[in-house]
Design a protein around this motif. Sequence first.
Motif, PDB file in Angstrom:
ATOM      1  N   ARG A  83      40.562  33.526  44.403  1.00 45.10           N
ATOM      2  CA  ARG A  83      40.551  34.621  45.371  1.00 45.10           C
ATOM      3  C   ARG A  83      39.844  34.184  46.659  1.00 45.10           C
ATOM      4  O   ARG A  83      39.913  34.850  47.680  1.00 45.10           O
ATOM      5  CB  ARG A  83      39.944  35.890  44.776  1.00 45.10           C
ATOM      6  CG  ARG A  83      38.471  35.824  44.537  1.00 45.10           C
ATOM      7  CD  ARG A  83      37.915  37.212  44.271  1.00 45.10           C
ATOM      8  NE  ARG A  83      37.961  37.603  42.892  1.00 45.10           N
ATOM      9  CZ  ARG A  83      38.137  38.860  42.488  1.00 45.10           C
ATOM     10  NH1 ARG A  83      38.339  39.823  43.360  1.00 45.10           N
ATOM     11  NH2 ARG A  83      38.121  39.148  41.210  1.00 45.10           N
ATOM     12  N   ASN A  84      39.139  33.054  46.602  1.00 46.41           N
ATOM     13  CA  ASN A  84      38.480  32.494  47.794  1.00 46.41           C
ATOM     14  C   ASN A  84      39.221  31.269  48.315  1.00 46.41           C
ATOM     15  O   ASN A  84      38.616  30.424  48.966  1.00 46.41           O
ATOM     16  CB  ASN A  84      37.044  32.077  47.456  1.00 46.41           C
ATOM     17  CG  ASN A  84      36.235  33.258  46.964  1.00 46.41           C
ATOM     18  OD1 ASN A  84      36.383  34.366  47.476  1.00 46.41           O
ATOM     19  ND2 ASN A  84      35.398  33.029  45.957  1.00 46.41           N
ATOM     20  N   ASP A  86      41.186  30.857  50.702  1.00 45.45           N
ATOM     21  CA  ASP A  86      41.155  30.740  52.162  1.00 45.45           C
ATOM     22  C   ASP A  86      39.884  30.015  52.611  1.00 45.45           C
ATOM     23  O   ASP A  86      39.922  29.143  53.480  1.00 45.45           O
ATOM     24  CB  ASP A  86      41.264  32.124  52.819  1.00 45.45           C
ATOM     25  CG  ASP A  86      40.272  33.136  52.259  1.00 45.45           C
ATOM     26  OD1 ASP A  86      39.794  32.947  51.114  1.00 45.45           O
ATOM     27  OD2 ASP A  86      39.955  34.110  52.959  1.00 45.45           O
ATOM     28  N   ASP A 220      37.474  40.035  35.935  1.00 41.39           N
ATOM     29  CA  ASP A 220      38.288  40.774  36.917  1.00 41.39           C
ATOM     30  C   ASP A 220      39.563  39.994  37.235  1.00 41.39           C
ATOM     31  O   ASP A 220      39.892  39.714  38.395  1.00 41.39           O
ATOM     32  CB  ASP A 220      37.486  41.060  38.199  1.00 41.39           C
ATOM     33  CG  ASP A 220      38.307  41.878  39.198  1.00 41.39           C
ATOM     34  OD1 ASP A 220      39.236  42.588  38.770  1.00 41.39           O
ATOM     35  OD2 ASP A 220      38.040  41.782  40.410  1.00 41.39           O
ATOM     36  N   GLY A 223      42.267  41.724  39.523  1.00 43.13           N
ATOM     37  CA  GLY A 223      41.804  41.800  40.923  1.00 43.13           C
ATOM     38  C   GLY A 223      41.927  40.441  41.587  1.00 43.13           C
ATOM     39  O   GLY A 223      42.395  40.317  42.727  1.00 43.13           O
ATOM     40  N   ALA A 224      41.534  39.392  40.863  1.00 45.28           N
ATOM     41  CA  ALA A 224      41.615  38.030  41.403  1.00 45.28           C
ATOM     42  C   ALA A 224      43.073  37.667  41.677  1.00 45.28           C
ATOM     43  O   ALA A 224      43.398  37.076  42.713  1.00 45.28           O
ATOM     44  CB  ALA A 224      41.005  37.037  40.421  1.00 45.28           C
ATOM     45  N   LYS A 226      45.672  39.668  42.375  1.00 42.23           N
ATOM     46  CA  LYS A 226      46.211  40.368  43.556  1.00 42.23           C
ATOM     47  C   LYS A 226      45.724  39.699  44.832  1.00 42.23           C
ATOM     48  O   LYS A 226      46.487  39.451  45.762  1.00 42.23           O
ATOM     49  CB  LYS A 226      45.765  41.838  43.531  1.00 42.23           C
ATOM     50  CG  LYS A 226      46.522  42.640  42.497  1.00 42.23           C
ATOM     51  CD  LYS A 226      46.082  44.090  42.508  1.00 42.23           C
ATOM     52  CE  LYS A 226      46.608  44.804  41.267  1.00 42.23           C
ATOM     53  NZ  LYS A 226      45.880  46.008  40.927  1.00 42.23           N
ATOM     54  N   SER A 227      44.445  39.404  44.844  1.00 49.38           N
ATOM     55  CA  SER A 227      43.862  38.796  46.026  1.00 49.38           C
ATOM     56  C   SER A 227      44.376  37.368  46.243  1.00 49.38           C
ATOM     57  O   SER A 227      44.720  36.974  47.369  1.00 49.38           O
ATOM     58  CB  SER A 227      42.354  38.837  45.788  1.00 49.38           C
ATOM     59  OG  SER A 227      41.670  38.316  46.766  1.00 49.38           O
ATOM     60  N   GLY A 228      44.483  36.593  45.149  1.00 48.25           N
ATOM     61  CA  GLY A 228      44.968  35.213  45.235  1.00 48.25           C
ATOM     62  C   GLY A 228      46.412  35.154  45.715  1.00 48.25           C
ATOM     63  O   GLY A 228      46.784  34.280  46.507  1.00 48.25           O
ATOM     64  N   SER A 230      48.000  37.340  47.708  1.00 43.09           N
ATOM     65  CA  SER A 230      48.074  37.646  49.146  1.00 43.09           C
ATOM     66  C   SER A 230      47.560  36.483  49.970  1.00 43.09           C
ATOM     67  O   SER A 230      48.191  36.064  50.936  1.00 43.09           O
ATOM     68  CB  SER A 230      47.227  38.856  49.520  1.00 43.09           C
ATOM     69  OG  SER A 230      47.472  39.889  48.691  1.00 43.09           O
ATOM     70  N   LYS A 231      46.403  35.966  49.569  1.00 41.55           N
ATOM     71  CA  LYS A 231      45.818  34.882  50.364  1.00 41.55           C
ATOM     72  C   LYS A 231      46.655  33.611  50.276  1.00 41.55           C
ATOM     73  O   LYS A 231      46.808  32.894  51.252  1.00 41.55           O
ATOM     74  CB  LYS A 231      44.390  34.620  49.919  1.00 41.55           C
ATOM     75  CG  LYS A 231      43.447  35.728  50.342  1.00 41.55           C
ATOM     76  CD  LYS A 231      42.032  35.380  50.039  1.00 41.55           C
ATOM     77  CE  LYS A 231      41.093  36.437  50.578  1.00 41.55           C
ATOM     78  NZ  LYS A 231      39.705  36.150  50.193  1.00 41.55           N
TER      79      LYS A 231
END
Length: 299
Positions: A83-84, A86, A220, A223-224, A226-228, A230-231
């Motif tokens: 998820r980080n 980026d 999570d 959540g990770a 979904k975020s991964g 998109s990024k």
Amino acid sequence: MTESTPSIHTPVLLHEVVEGLGTPRVYLDGTLGGAGHMLAIAQHAKGKLTVIGLDRDPAAIKRARALLEGKAEQVILEHTDFRNLDLALDAHSIKEVDAILLDLGISSDELDASGKGFSFLRDEPLFMTMGNPTEQTFTAKDIVNTWEEETIADVIFGYGEERYARRIARNIVNYRAKKLIETTFELGEIIKMSVPGMYRHGKIHPATRTFQALRIAVNDELGALKSGLSKGYERLASGGRMAVISFHSLEDRIVKDFNKARVAEGATITTKKPITASPEERAVNPRSRSAKLRILVKP
Ligand SMILES: C[S@@+](CC[C@H](N)C(=O)[O-])C[C@H]1O[C@@H](n2cnc3c(N)ncnc32)[C@H](O)[C@@H]1O
């Protein structure tokens, strides 16, 4: 198991992933694990690429370093959540990547040999964290010993699709009134006594769904994801490909919906139906039986 022990993880859908991602110049693997996919992609590109590997598990990163040395023009490995991704790319001044793989869940190294309580087949402390647990880390032990009965039931039902979730949650709360629940075997026994006898001898172990649910909640994972997604898509170059291997319906639904929304904006998918393992692979690697691979191509 130590970081110098070779990985015991067998990559799933290896041939399909390599074929689907082609020969990228810059490849990001958000779930490095035993580095099986990364190694195959680097070999397929004859080493003419930059690879960036991320993992939440520090042991995976350490183990992969020696394995990947000299296998690509540049090898960047970071202990971080995808998820980080980026931030990881920014730190190395990489603007875009040509291919991304997210091979979700945990590796066999974590399941069978990390000692962190992912498996109900081994008596271990109930951590279930992909990172190294410290005193402050949120663990499965916190969930079963401190959360309200209804919330525990919701987690087990929502993330495990376990039909006996309410009975299991009730028995967890009854048990902990007498003693803290500390190990996988203790939790496994509570689950076994919560389900009907028939279910105890069914095709899957009665603790499978509850353990999956707790692991998803502790880390999570949705959540990770979904975020991964998109990024990752944001940093994909035009014509770049993002492949995701999911292992249960909750993950697959998120990937499917994400891809559908991108297709409406002009992206394409390589196959309408997800790619699944061949009968040969299913026979030798049971983990592959629930794997679904979806590949999205950015316009
Ligand atoms: C199924 S394994 C990947 C195996 C790998 N493809 C191979 O060929 O060996 C999943 C790996 O991803 C890691 N992982 C899961 N979720 C993650 C996340 N949100 N961020 C970073 N790593 C994650 C796990 O720790 C595990 O090592």
